[in-house]
Structure formats: C-alpha cells, structure tokens
Design an enzyme around this catalytic site. Sequence first.
Site, PDB file in Angstrom:
ATOM      1  CG  MET A  21     -77.103 -19.393  20.580  1.00  0.00           C
ATOM      2  SD  MET A  21     -78.140 -20.572  21.450  1.00  0.00           S
ATOM      3  CE  MET A  21     -78.602 -19.616  22.861  1.00  0.00           C
ATOM      4  N   GLY A  22     -77.348 -15.153  18.132  1.00  0.00           N
ATOM      5  CA  GLY A  22     -78.087 -14.004  17.602  1.00  0.00           C
ATOM      6  C   GLY A  22     -78.704 -13.155  18.703  1.00  0.00           C
ATOM      7  N   GLY A  60     -72.474  -6.977  24.340  1.00  0.00           N
ATOM      8  CA  GLY A  60     -71.566  -8.045  24.754  1.00  0.00           C
ATOM      9  C   GLY A  60     -71.009  -8.769  23.541  1.00  0.00           C
ATOM     10  CG  HIS A  61     -73.644 -11.125  21.158  1.00  0.00           C
ATOM     11  ND1 HIS A  61     -74.904 -10.749  21.536  1.00  0.00           N
ATOM     12  CD2 HIS A  61     -73.543 -12.441  21.470  1.00  0.00           C
ATOM     13  CE1 HIS A  61     -75.550 -11.794  22.041  1.00  0.00           C
ATOM     14  NE2 HIS A  61     -74.756 -12.837  22.023  1.00  0.00           N
ATOM     15  N   GLY A  96     -67.463 -15.472  25.669  1.00  0.00           N
ATOM     16  CA  GLY A  96     -67.610 -14.548  26.791  1.00  0.00           C
ATOM     17  C   GLY A  96     -67.395 -15.240  28.130  1.00  0.00           C
ATOM     18  CG  ASP A 112     -72.703 -17.738  28.594  1.00  0.00           C
ATOM     19  OD1 ASP A 112     -73.790 -18.101  29.025  1.00  0.00           O
ATOM     20  OD2 ASP A 112     -72.564 -16.724  27.875  1.00  0.00           O
ATOM     21  CD  GLN A 119     -71.073 -21.277  26.102  1.00  0.00           C
ATOM     22  OE1 GLN A 119     -72.203 -21.733  26.006  1.00  0.00           O
ATOM     23  NE2 GLN A 119     -70.754 -20.093  25.599  1.00  0.00           N
TER      24      GLN A 119
HETATM   25  P1  AMP Z   1     -75.048 -16.294  23.091  1.00  0.00           P
HETATM   26  O1  AMP Z   1     -75.544 -15.646  21.848  1.00  0.00           O
HETATM   27  O2  AMP Z   1     -75.819 -15.911  24.319  1.00  0.00           O
HETATM   28  O3  AMP Z   1     -74.856 -17.783  22.937  1.00  0.00           O
HETATM   29  O4  AMP Z   1     -73.602 -15.704  23.356  1.00  0.00           O
HETATM   30  C1  AMP Z   1     -72.608 -15.761  22.373  1.00  0.00           C
HETATM   31  C2  AMP Z   1     -71.295 -15.405  23.000  1.00  0.00           C
HETATM   32  O5  AMP Z   1     -71.365 -14.087  23.539  1.00  0.00           O
HETATM   33  C3  AMP Z   1     -70.922 -16.343  24.160  1.00  0.00           C
HETATM   34  O6  AMP Z   1     -69.530 -16.628  24.100  1.00  0.00           O
HETATM   35  C4  AMP Z   1     -71.267 -15.524  25.362  1.00  0.00           C
HETATM   36  O7  AMP Z   1     -70.510 -15.866  26.511  1.00  0.00           O
HETATM   37  C5  AMP Z   1     -70.934 -14.120  24.889  1.00  0.00           C
HETATM   38  N1  AMP Z   1     -71.659 -13.132  25.686  1.00  0.00           N
HETATM   39  C6  AMP Z   1     -72.986 -13.126  25.971  1.00  0.00           C
HETATM   40  N2  AMP Z   1     -73.288 -12.104  26.785  1.00  0.00           N
HETATM   41  C7  AMP Z   1     -72.125 -11.454  27.032  1.00  0.00           C
HETATM   42  C8  AMP Z   1     -71.769 -10.317  27.822  1.00  0.00           C
HETATM   43  N3  AMP Z   1     -72.667  -9.638  28.529  1.00  0.00           N
HETATM   44  N4  AMP Z   1     -70.474  -9.939  27.833  1.00  0.00           N
HETATM   45  C9  AMP Z   1     -69.534 -10.620  27.135  1.00  0.00           C
HETATM   46  N5  AMP Z   1     -69.812 -11.706  26.359  1.00  0.00           N
HETATM   47  C10 AMP Z   1     -71.084 -12.115  26.331  1.00  0.00           C
END
Ligand code: AMP
Length: 292
Positions: A39-40, A45-46, A159, A162, A165
Amino acid sequence: MKSSVHIQVFTTIAQYRQWRSSLKDDGSGKPLVGLVPTMGALHRGHVTLIEQARSQCQYVVVSVFVNPLQFGPNEDFDRYPRAFQKDSEICSQAGADAVFHPGVPEFYPGGLAETTKVIPPPRLIGHLCGPLRPGHFEGVCTVVMKLFNAIQPVRAYFGEKDYQQLVVIRQMVSDLNVPIDIVGVATVREPDGLALSSRNVYLQADQRDVAPQLQAALCSIRDRTASGATSLQDALVEARNDLSRIPNLQLQYLEACDAQTLEPVTEVVRPMVILVAAKLGSVRLIDNIIVR
Ligand code: AMP
C-alpha cells in the site's frame, strides 16, 4: 543498483499487460514475474520483500495501491500515508522493474459496493483481527486476487508481519486453485524490536517509546514457555496484565495459535505463532513471533 529512470510505472491494467506480454523468458528457470503487493509508504520491510523477489525472479513488479475495500468506515484510509514519488525511487533502488499504481476508479470501475468479493473461511477470520476489522480480510483477499489476475505473477511475496493475512492468502490460493507460489518473508524490525510499519510515522514520542514492549511481551512468552517451566496460559495472562498496565496502550488481543492452521492453542505446539494487536492513541499496531 538500477537508476530510477529505468523503472516502469503503469497506472492501467492494459498498459501493464502490454509490457507483461513483451517479457522474454531468459531460460534460467527462475519464475518470470514476482509480485510484491504493497500500500506504499515503503520502508525497509517492503524493501526486503522486493530484494528477495529480485534475487529469485526474472522480473519484479511492486504494486502500490491503498485499497479502500480493506478499510472500515472509521479507519485511516483517508490519512494513510501516501508518497508515490519516493516509493517509486525506493522500488527502483531495490531492483524492481515495474510499479503498478492504479487509481481507485481503474481498479474498481463499478464502485466498491457492487464488486464481486472473495470471502475467506470463518475459521481463519473469526478471531484475532477479523472481528475487530469487519470486512477487512474480504477486502484484502479481493484486492490480492484482482492484483494476481491483473499482474499474472508466478510468485508473490508477503510479510510474516501480517501473519493472519499470510495464512488467509495461502488458504485462498489453495482453495481457489490459484497457480501462484506464495512466499512469506520474515518481519523486519527497528533495532529496539519494533516491527517496521507504514503507520509508525504517526506514533508520538511517548508512544514510540513504549511500542517495542509489544515484541518484548511476545519474546518473553516464547522464552518463559520454552523450558516448560511456565505454562502457555500463565505466560499469556501475565503478559496481558503487563501490557494492560502501560499507560495509553489499549491491548486488543494477545493470543497463541497453531502457526499453520491459526487455530487457538492452550499449550505450546510447534510451529506456533503468538500474535498481538494494540492501539497506542489512534495508531493500531500488530506484531507476532513464530516459535518453530
Ligand atoms: P503494506 O504496505 O503494509 O500492505 O505491506 C505490504 C507487504 O509488506 C505485506 O505483505 C506486509 O506483510 C509486508 N510488510 C509490512 N511490514 C513489514 C515488515 N516490518 N517486515 C516484513 N514485511 C513487512
């Protein structure tokens, strides 16, 4: 490192598909296209997900789409951080080939209320975040399914941060015979243990100070039950009590589940996942630890 001029940005499915159909398999045996859905407001992490996709796939596509369907009416869709220019630079530096960044009308042309939805099974969403965020996992599954069909990856990266998810998506892919490999990637953390999240930018200084206690609670449950000296139930109750005593922290849940089925457990099983959700002011944080 690739320079930002090389990254392709697609805002429509038609543009993307044209590029997708021009890709040539290099014969290396690696998956042709790896997808990292986001989601940007990208953080390390991303980047870790993108780098893993880069090392395993011939082409890497990152989707950047704040999906309105997965936000409840009182959640933070409108104020969710958006920083597309910076995100596309981060994608490029991490080695992605393309960014898919559709607008809401492109992705939901018939409107949100009218769209077909994917509904995950109640046994996976009837606890943890599910009841606290009604409709959330339907929204996630629906957008992920749409992204899979639009992007046509061979592999997709999610990741472990979540965790519910990830389990829900693995089940969807299995139940709906989706021919895509799902790869789970370990949670990336700040040096003090706080899991990286796009929402961390909203933490005020005092909230940021106590936020690492979520992971500390998870680690303490893991460590205290490892030897068998403390029962899982006792460790959970004590950790809930400790977290509930932190001012301005509102604990939503702290539970242990079978890591594969997500079924709640009362005794240590392996692999097990211990999951927590809490609100610090208006910022909702989740975290988990996998006990293998
Ligand atoms: P989001 O943009 O928050 O929807 O996350 C996009 C992807 O990045 C999802 O698969 C999350 O689980 C993963 N993600 C978010 N935060 C982290 C993190 N701290 N470490 C690893 N993956 C992450």
